[in-house]
Design a protein around this motif. Structure first.
Motif, PDB file in Angstrom:
ATOM      1  N   GLY A  13      11.490  12.805  16.650  1.00 61.46           N
ATOM      2  CA  GLY A  13      12.785  12.916  15.999  1.00 61.46           C
ATOM      3  C   GLY A  13      12.698  13.681  14.696  1.00 61.46           C
ATOM      4  N   SER A  14      13.821  14.227  14.246  1.00 65.75           N
ATOM      5  CA  SER A  14      13.848  15.042  13.027  1.00 65.75           C
ATOM      6  C   SER A  14      13.448  14.194  11.820  1.00 65.75           C
ATOM      7  CB  SER A  14      15.246  15.618  12.821  1.00 65.75           C
ATOM      8  OG  SER A  14      15.292  16.392  11.650  1.00 65.75           O
ATOM      9  N   PRO A  15      12.406  14.607  11.078  1.00 64.80           N
ATOM     10  CA  PRO A  15      11.884  13.776   9.988  1.00 64.80           C
ATOM     11  C   PRO A  15      12.413  14.203   8.621  1.00 64.80           C
ATOM     12  CG  PRO A  15      10.312  15.496  10.480  1.00 64.80           C
ATOM     13  CD  PRO A  15      11.523  15.758  11.357  1.00 64.80           C
ATOM     14  N   SER A  16      12.154  13.371   7.638  1.00 63.98           N
ATOM     15  CA  SER A  16      12.420  13.699   6.243  1.00 63.98           C
ATOM     16  C   SER A  16      11.094  13.960   5.543  1.00 63.98           C
ATOM     17  CB  SER A  16      13.148  12.540   5.551  1.00 63.98           C
ATOM     18  OG  SER A  16      12.281  11.414   5.467  1.00 63.98           O
ATOM     19  N   LEU A  17      11.166  14.490   4.327  1.00 56.69           N
ATOM     20  CA  LEU A  17       9.946  14.680   3.539  1.00 56.69           C
ATOM     21  C   LEU A  17       9.251  13.348   3.279  1.00 56.69           C
ATOM     22  CD1 LEU A  17      11.066  17.351   0.920  1.00 56.69           C
ATOM     23  CD2 LEU A  17       9.375  17.654   2.737  1.00 56.69           C
ATOM     24  N   MET A  70       0.809  -1.217   0.000  1.00 57.65           N
ATOM     25  CA  MET A  70       0.000   0.000   0.000  1.00 57.65           C
ATOM     26  C   MET A  70       0.847   1.274   0.000  1.00 57.65           C
ATOM     27  SD  MET A  70      -3.224  -0.373  -0.268  1.00 57.65           S
ATOM     28  CE  MET A  70      -3.824   1.180   0.374  1.00 57.65           C
ATOM     29  N   LEU A  71       2.009   1.226   0.707  1.00 55.33           N
ATOM     30  CA  LEU A  71       2.824   2.437   0.803  1.00 55.33           C
ATOM     31  C   LEU A  71       3.298   2.928  -0.563  1.00 55.33           C
ATOM     32  CD1 LEU A  71       4.178   4.605   2.487  1.00 55.33           C
ATOM     33  CD2 LEU A  71       6.110   3.042   2.852  1.00 55.33           C
ATOM     34  N   PRO A  72       3.815   2.046  -1.439  1.00 54.78           N
ATOM     35  CA  PRO A  72       4.223   2.548  -2.763  1.00 54.78           C
ATOM     36  C   PRO A  72       3.069   3.184  -3.525  1.00 54.78           C
ATOM     37  CG  PRO A  72       5.172   0.390  -2.364  1.00 54.78           C
ATOM     38  CD  PRO A  72       4.193   0.627  -1.253  1.00 54.78           C
ATOM     39  N   LEU A  73       1.868   2.610  -3.429  1.00 54.42           N
ATOM     40  CA  LEU A  73       0.714   3.178  -4.112  1.00 54.42           C
ATOM     41  C   LEU A  73       0.355   4.535  -3.530  1.00 54.42           C
ATOM     42  CD1 LEU A  73      -1.505   2.795  -6.213  1.00 54.42           C
ATOM     43  CD2 LEU A  73      -2.882   1.661  -4.437  1.00 54.42           C
ATOM     44  N   ARG A  74       0.414   4.639  -2.214  1.00 55.72           N
ATOM     45  CA  ARG A  74       0.117   5.899  -1.535  1.00 55.72           C
ATOM     46  C   ARG A  74       1.097   6.990  -1.977  1.00 55.72           C
ATOM     47  NH1 ARG A  74      -1.517   7.566   3.705  1.00 55.72           N
ATOM     48  NH2 ARG A  74      -0.314   9.353   4.452  1.00 55.72           N
ATOM     49  N   LEU A  75       2.386   6.643  -1.994  1.00 57.18           N
ATOM     50  CA  LEU A  75       3.401   7.627  -2.374  1.00 57.18           C
ATOM     51  C   LEU A  75       3.244   8.038  -3.832  1.00 57.18           C
ATOM     52  CD1 LEU A  75       6.560   6.185  -0.564  1.00 57.18           C
ATOM     53  CD2 LEU A  75       5.176   8.154   0.116  1.00 57.18           C
ATOM     54  N   ARG A  89      -5.388  15.479   4.525  1.00 56.50           N
ATOM     55  CA  ARG A  89      -6.148  14.343   3.994  1.00 56.50           C
ATOM     56  C   ARG A  89      -5.362  13.038   4.064  1.00 56.50           C
ATOM     57  NH1 ARG A  89      -8.279  10.532   2.972  1.00 56.50           N
ATOM     58  NH2 ARG A  89      -9.895   9.986   1.454  1.00 56.50           N
ATOM     59  N   PHE A  90      -4.041  13.096   3.854  1.00 59.08           N
ATOM     60  CA  PHE A  90      -3.262  11.874   3.691  1.00 59.08           C
ATOM     61  C   PHE A  90      -2.357  11.547   4.878  1.00 59.08           C
ATOM     62  CE2 PHE A  90      -4.517  12.711  -0.633  1.00 59.08           C
ATOM     63  CZ  PHE A  90      -4.704  11.444  -1.172  1.00 59.08           C
ATOM     64  N   THR A  91      -2.296  12.391   5.891  1.00 55.06           N
ATOM     65  CA  THR A  91      -1.472  12.080   7.057  1.00 55.06           C
ATOM     66  C   THR A  91      -2.283  12.270   8.334  1.00 55.06           C
ATOM     67  OG1 THR A  91      -0.556  14.237   7.739  1.00 55.06           O
ATOM     68  CG2 THR A  91       0.424  13.192   5.793  1.00 55.06           C
ATOM     69  N   GLY A  92      -1.808  11.612   9.373  1.00 51.31           N
ATOM     70  CA  GLY A  92      -2.409  11.795  10.688  1.00 51.31           C
ATOM     71  C   GLY A  92      -1.570  12.685  11.575  1.00 51.31           C
ATOM     72  N   ASN A 151       3.365   9.236   6.237  1.00 47.90           N
ATOM     73  CA  ASN A 151       2.590   9.310   7.475  1.00 47.90           C
ATOM     74  C   ASN A 151       3.353   8.726   8.666  1.00 47.90           C
ATOM     75  OD1 ASN A 151       0.394  10.007   9.079  1.00 47.90           O
ATOM     76  ND2 ASN A 151      -0.709   8.096   8.671  1.00 47.90           N
ATOM     77  N   ARG A 152       4.636   9.104   8.757  1.00 47.52           N
ATOM     78  CA  ARG A 152       5.469   8.613   9.857  1.00 47.52           C
ATOM     79  C   ARG A 152       5.847   9.713  10.839  1.00 47.52           C
ATOM     80  NH1 ARG A 152       8.398   5.073   5.688  1.00 47.52           N
ATOM     81  NH2 ARG A 152       9.902   6.779   5.480  1.00 47.52           N
TER      82      ARG A 152
END
Length: 295
Positions: free
Chosen positions: A228-232, A1-6, A64-67, A238-239
């Protein structure tokens, strides 16, 4: 699902970018051809409206796409027609999207000082040019040592940009640390702050000198990521559980508007002392934001 989401997100972001940047460039080219400064200034609301719409779509995709939860503290009064210098700490490219999410249509469109090489980024570089983002050389000390005339080029570019900004509502954005925070950079600097790199005061001093009383105040923004410092990619996947922000509006001390940062050592020391004081408070804000589980 993650590749499709991205893949879906990248497609939506790319489509929105093309749909906004093409008319943005058209308006910018028409603006450049207008015969008078008054007409060029009058065209700015159309340009900023397109940019704010573009940011608005990105913000909608975020919601819409992240929590990811964005928690804001502080009581800075915000004006859509204000004139601000926005100062923030810098940990990730996500910082820019966070600032745009928090401030879009609440303050004037934020303009960033960008490295000159970024004008070649496909579509985005042209969009930044169309929106009058200042492009800077950012020469290294070694380059300046070899060619001393380079030292004044970024100052001159700052002055030219600020002269344009005096005529319109503006929020001039500055990541004062000059680079993203990492543990390695923190250790190499010997930074006295727990969560921040040392502030670089020169850019702030040049903006205040060029804008003078054309600024209403400073929006001091502290951004913290408890996870922690995130990436794009972390944002798109959604991490990022939460972003915590503290903001305050600060007055600009009158004595910091009148001085020669480059040529007057006494003024430069006073200015750096003032900036270091702001950064001590920001570091304390970071400690509170990261520790306060109820923030």
């Amino acid at each position: 699902m993650l590749p499709l989401r991205l893949a879906l997100l990248f497609l939506l972001i790319a489509a929105s970018t093309v749909l906004h940047v093409l008319p943005l460039l058209l308006v910018a080219l028409v603006k450049a051809a207008l015969p008078s400064r008054r007409l060029r200034v009058a065209s700015n609301p159309m340009l900023t409206g397109l940019a704010e719409s573009w940011i608005g779509v990105n913000n909608w995709l975020w919601e819409r796409f992240t929590g990811t939860r964005v928690t804001i503290s502080g009581d800075a009064p915000l004006k859509a027609d204000g004139h601000y210098l926005v100062l923030a700490n810098h940990q990730s490219w996500v910082d820019i999207l966070v600032l745009q999410k928090v401030f879009n249509r609440r303050i004037p469109l934020m303009r960033f000082f960008l490295k000159r090489q970024l004008i070649w980024v496909p579509l985005l570089g042209l969009a930044w040019w169309a929106l009058d983002f200042p492009f800077m050389g950012r020469y290294t000390p070694k380059q300046i040592a070899r060619r001393p005339e380079l030292a004044g080029r970024d100052i001159a570019a700052t002055r030219r940009a600020c002269q344009k900004f005096r005529a319109i509502p503006v929020a001039i954005m500055n990541f004062v640390e000059g680079t993203r925070f990492t543990t390695a950079k923190h250790g190499k600097q010997g930074s006295p702050y727990q969560h921040l790199l040392k502030p670089k005061s020169g850019g702030v001093a040049f903006v205040l000198d060029a804008m003078g009383d054309g600024l209403h105040g400073i929006l001091d923004v502290t951004i913290a990521y408890p996870g922690g410092s995130p990436s794009l990619l972390d944002l798109l996947a959604n991490r990022i559980p939460e972003v915590r922000i503290h903001m305050r509006q600060r007055p600009i001390p009158e004595e910091m508007l009148r001085g020669d940062y480059q040529g007057d050592r006494t003024f430069r020391a006073q200015f750096q002392q003032w900036m270091n004081g702001l950064w001590r408070e920001k570091d304390a804000d970071m400690v509170r934001l990261l520790q306060d589980e109820s923030a």
